[in-house]
Structures are given as structure tokens and as C-alpha cells.
Enzyme design. Structure first.
Site, PDB file in Angstrom:
ATOM      1  N   SER A 105       0.831  -1.204   0.000  1.00 18.07           N
ATOM      2  CA  SER A 105       0.000   0.000   0.000  1.00 18.07           C
ATOM      3  C   SER A 105       0.865   1.255   0.000  1.00 18.07           C
ATOM      4  O   SER A 105       1.620   1.485  -0.933  1.00 18.07           O
ATOM      5  CB  SER A 105      -0.962  -0.033   1.195  1.00 18.07           C
ATOM      6  N   ASP A 250      -3.162   6.704  -3.414  1.00 16.59           N
ATOM      7  CA  ASP A 250      -1.950   6.125  -2.848  1.00 16.59           C
ATOM      8  C   ASP A 250      -1.430   5.061  -3.819  1.00 16.59           C
ATOM      9  O   ASP A 250      -2.059   4.782  -4.850  1.00 16.59           O
ATOM     10  CB  ASP A 250      -2.200   5.601  -1.436  1.00 16.59           C
ATOM     11  N   ASP A 252      -1.283   1.832  -4.226  1.00  8.93           N
ATOM     12  CA  ASP A 252      -2.100   0.712  -4.712  1.00  8.93           C
ATOM     13  C   ASP A 252      -3.535   1.139  -4.981  1.00  8.93           C
ATOM     14  O   ASP A 252      -4.401   0.304  -5.242  1.00  8.93           O
ATOM     15  CB  ASP A 252      -2.052  -0.479  -3.753  1.00  8.93           C
ATOM     16  N   ASP A 254      -6.059   2.217  -3.319  1.00  5.72           N
ATOM     17  CA  ASP A 254      -7.239   1.955  -2.502  1.00  5.72           C
ATOM     18  C   ASP A 254      -7.604   3.159  -1.637  1.00  5.72           C
ATOM     19  O   ASP A 254      -8.660   3.153  -0.996  1.00  5.72           O
ATOM     20  CB  ASP A 254      -7.089   0.681  -1.667  1.00  5.72           C
TER      21      ASP A 254
END
Length: 506
Positions: A105, A250, A252, A254
Site C-alpha cells: 500500500s 496512494d 495501490d 485503494d
């Protein structure tokens, strides 16, 4: 020390040895997951595997898919690096027994991770994490593997996700909105641009230096839109391009952060709580008239309360959960929306039972098209429901024990007042009507009715202690926004930090 399997799966630095993210540890984790699924009567079920573009992600995803295939599972391996929400979506759309996303992440560049979805594409919760960890310890050192070839289902996941957005939001918006966008060197850029275009927003200006995936994240100190300075290039682009809205994903994709222009043309990033109130209001508008059972709008115990106040006033059901989307998406049914202050938003729980920065970006663009400047809309909400200001103080530590020392200090000797407001402490491990967790809550109110609330809590994914603060002035009050912000900043600054040490290695 070994890398532990927890409710976030695995997460740690890429490197050799038992305490790092590497192929042997990924193979062991996958063998344990396969055995755990088999023991629950799910042998041969479908499992989705995806990855981002961090270092090691290709190898870790390939190892995961091959071990699962070797154990007899039907593996849908996404063919290209992509956002985490695609795995959550595909796991739910295909009725998968599990999904695995290789990502860390918004962690620092050295890290990677192994994130597991169960229960219709929701993040796993206890006791599954402890059971899987036990299965990992008992799994064979060299499990069987099998090749995973091209799969039409995997190839179609991206298109199916975009088609779902079309279904969720309806015909393209009619009003033009100019958008500045950055994926912060992550994997969400191209999908976000396409999703926005299909929803009537082709006028998207991207931060070129940050658009292509780059595991070194060279333009930011930390690849997290919450961090100071991370959105500087985005806000400069928004001002230069005459944008109406700025969006930062961000790495990734999400999480979604939002920037808006003020009356003087100066841009600022909204907090996750401000964005949550805006999206919650928009989703309540979609739900009108409210049916029975009442729609659930979920937020975490460290989030602000403006959305809760709006939901209550409009007859919806606000629910507070433990921190993390693994809890938020299980807040109750019918779930209409969930958010946490750390920039996570779930605007389409029917399709993605997790935070999703892409669909949140589309929802915010459509809200801008319908209502205009989001900052002005926030002012309308403040006038009606009271002015809410939220902020954080985040303390990164070298020794995890430092976090425990500060939490022990807050429990044993909490402050009697912060920024001149008398406060009462509550240990959320055992006190209070809500869910219990490792946190301390400090609350108080001044004579003018301005309420202060601060929650101290260790981060679940990084070596940080976080203070989550909020001040609320009642509707019609005379408190100026700048005065509330200063009050909250002063209160946060008075809270203890980690102990000073002459030798930080001790």
C-alpha cells in the site's frame, strides 16, 4: 524474529531471512493459506491473485499463484500490476474463496506485503489470521506447484470493473470538471483516467513526474498522500491548470485524497473526515427517500463525527467500528458507505467490500459536477451541523517499545487539560459503549460548547503512534475556523511523544 501473519496478512521489508518479504516466506504463507482453505471444505475453489509494481511483487505473485494451483485451486491471476480494489472486486464478482494482493500500500519503498481477502472479498479478521498462521507453521517446506496460464476471466477483470462503475454511477455527467490527478508513482493512474473519462470527465491533467509506476517513489519522502509535502506537485498542477478538483491516489489506489481551491484561489487538501462527510451526504442523497431497514453509514472510532451527525439528522444509521476496513465493511446491512479518516472510502459496497480510491475519485468528480466547489459545500454542512475540525499528530518511532511507554503514561497519568480545556480520559481497552481496542480517548468541552476529542492509538501497519483529534463548535456559534484549527493544533502538541534517548539503538 519472523514475519508474523496478522489481520493485514504479511507486511515488511523486502530481503532475505524469516523477518522479511521474500519468495520462501510467500511460498510458506500460501501453502498455509491453501491448507486452511482445504480444511474448511474449499478445496478446488477459486482464488484471485493480484500485485502492484513494488520490488518483488512479480515474483511474489507468481509464487502465490503457482502454490495455489499446485494445491488444486482454480486460480485467477491478474495479468498486469494493478490496484488493490481490482482484487477485492474480482474476488466478490467470481465468488472466490479468497483473494491475495501483493502490496504494501502506502508503506515506504523498501516494503512489500501479502494481503488476504475472504468472505466475499473482505479483508480477513480474527480468528482466521491466527488459524492461518498456525497452518503456515505446519505446512510443508516445499509444497507442490503448478503453472498458471492465461485466463480470459483474469484478462476481463479490468473491463468488468469499469463496467460496474458505469452501472453504479449511471450515464456520464453533463457538467464539465477539470481534474488534476496523481497516482504517486503507483499503479492506479491509467485506470483512474479511464474511469473518469467514462463517467464524463475527459479533462484530466496528470502529474507527469508521478504517473508511471516506480517502486523507488523518487519525488516523495513517503508515498502516502497523508504525509506533508506528498501532494505538493499535485496542488501546483491544479493551480497552474485551472482545475476544479485535485485527486491523489496512494500507490495501490485503494485510498483517495482530495484537494480543493479556496475563495482566494489557494488550494488545500481535505482531510479524510471532510471527504467522508461529503461522500456520505452524496450517498444519502442517492438513498432518498430512506427505506427500511435504514441504510448504514460506517466510520471508525478514530474518525471525526460530522458524517455521523449528518446521518443521524437524516434518518440513516451511523455505526462506529474498530479501525480498519476489515471491520468497517462488516458494520451492518444494508451498508451504503464506509470510510476512515486515513483516506479510505467504500462508495460501492455491493461490488467492492473494501476501500477503493478509483470509485471514490469518480464519486467526488460527479459530486463536483453536481454541486460545484466542494469546499463551499463543506461550509454549507458546517453552518447546518456545526463546524468540525480534525487533525492528526503522527509519531514515527525507532523502537516499538516507545509506543507502549507512551500509551502506559497516558493510562497511568493522563493530562487534566489540553489547550486550556479540562479533559477526561477513557481506556478504550475496556471502557465505553463502543468496540474495545488498544486506545485512550480524551474528551472535554469549554464554556462556549466547543467539544474536544483526541484518541491515542498505535498504528496497525507502521511503527507509529497516532493522535487523532477533533474539535466541534455548535451550529450558529461564533468560533472561527482558524481559531478551532489553532485550538486543536495546540491540544495535539501538548500530548506526550516518545522518550528522548541519547542512544536510539538501545
Amino acid at each position: 524474529m519472523t514475519l508474523r501473519f496478522g489481520t493485514a496478512g504479511l507486511r515488511g521489508p523486502v530481503g532475505d531471512g524469516p523477518a522479511a518479504m521474500n519468495v520462501p516466506n510467500v511460498i510458506a504463507a500460501t501453502a498455509g493459506l491453501a491448507d486452511w482453505l482445504t480444511d474448511r471444505g474449499l478445496a478446488g475453489a477459486t482464488v484471485v491473485v493480484g500485485r502492484d509494481a513494488r520490488r518483488g511483487s512479480d515474483e511474489f505473485a507468481a509464487a502465490t499463484a503457482q502454490v495455489l494451483a499446485g494445491a488444486g485451486f482454480d486460480v485467477i491471476a491478474l495479468p498486469e500490476p494493478g490496484p488493490t480494489p481490482l482484487v477485492a472486486f474480482a474476488a466478490r464478482a467470481h465468488g472466490a474463496a479468497a483473494g491475495v494482493m501483493i502490496t504494501a500500500s502506502h508503506n515506504p519503498p523498501a516494503d512489500n506485503g501479502y494481503k488476504v481477502y475472504l468472505d466475499g472479498g473482505a479483508q480477513l479478521i480474527s480468528p482466521a489470521d491466527r488459524e492461518i498462521e498456525a497452518a503456515i507453521a505446519a505446512a510443508p517446506a516445499s509444497p507442490a506447484t503448478a503453472a498458471v496460464g492465461p485466463d480470459e476471466r483474469a484478462r476481463r477483470v479490468r473491463d468488468d470493473y469499469l463496467a460496474r462503475l458505469d452501472e453504479r454511477f449511471g450515464p456520464p455527467a453533463a457538467a464539465p470538471v477539470r481534474i488534476a490527478l496523481t497516482p504517486l508513482h503507483g499503479v492506479g493512474g491509467s485506470l483512474a483516467v479511464e474511469a473518469l473519462r467514462r463517467n464524463g470527465f475527459p479533462d484530466v491533467h496528470v502529474v507527469e513526474e508521478q504517473f508511471a509506476p516506480d517502486p523507488d517513489f523518487p519525488t516523495v519522502a513517503f508515498p502516502n498522500p497523508e504525509e506533508p509535502g506528498a501532494a505538493d506537485l499535485l496542488l501546483a498542477l491544479a493551480a497552474d491548470s485551472g482545475a476544479d478538483l485535485a485527486i491523489a491516489l496512494d500507490p495501490d489506489a485503494d485510498r483517495c485524497a482530495v484537494g480543493v481551491p479556496g475563495p482566494d484561489g489557494t488550494w488545500r487538501m481535505l482531510t479524510g473526515d471532510e471527504t467522508g462527510a461529503l461522500l456520505g451526504t452524496a450517498i444519502l442523497d442517492e438513498c432518498e427517500p430512506l427505506g427500511q431497514p435504514r441504510p448504514v453509514l460506517a466510520s471508525s472510532i478514530v474518525s471525526g463525527t460530522l458524517m455521523d451527525t449528518i446521518a443521524t439528522a437524516r434518518g440513516a444509521r451511523p455505526v462506529r467500528t474498530l479501525t480498519g476496513f476489515k471491520w468497517l465493511v462488516r458494520a451492518g446491512e444494508p451498508l451504503a458507505y464506509a470510510y476512515e479518516e486515513a483516506l479510505g472510502h467504500c462508495v460501492d459496497p455491493e461490488a467492492v467490500r473494501d476501500k477503493d480510491g478509483i470509485s471514490a475519485a469518480v464519486a467526488l468528480a460527479r459530486l463536483t459536477a453536481e454541486r460545484g466547489n466542494l469546499g463551499a459545500l463543506l461550509e454549507e454542512l458546517s453552518a447546518r451541523y456545526g463546524r468540525h475540525a480534525t487533525a492528526q499528530r503522527s509519531l514515527r518511532v525507532d523502537r516499538l517499545a516507545d509506543i507502549g511507554e507512551v500509551m502506559a503514561q497516558l493510562r497511568a497519568d493522563p493530562p487534566a487539560a489540553l489547550a486550556g480545556i479540562g479533559v477526561t480520559a477513557r481506556d478504550l481497552r475496556r471502557d465505553g459503549p463502543g468496540p474495545h481496542t488498544d486506545a485512550v480517548e480524551l474528551t472535554g468541552e469549554d464554556p462556549a460548547g466547543v467539544a474536544l476529542r483526541i484518541v491515542a492509538r498505535p498504528s496497525g501497519t507502521e511503527p507509529k503512534l497516532k493522535y487523532y483529534g477533533q474539535v466541534v463548535a455548535p451550529p450558529g456559534g461564533s468560533a472561527a475556523p482558524a481559531a478551532l484549527t489553532a485550538l486543536l493544533a495546540g491540544a495535539l502538541a501538548e500530548l506526550p511523544g516518545p522518550p528522548r534517548r541519547t542512544d536510539r539503538s538501545s
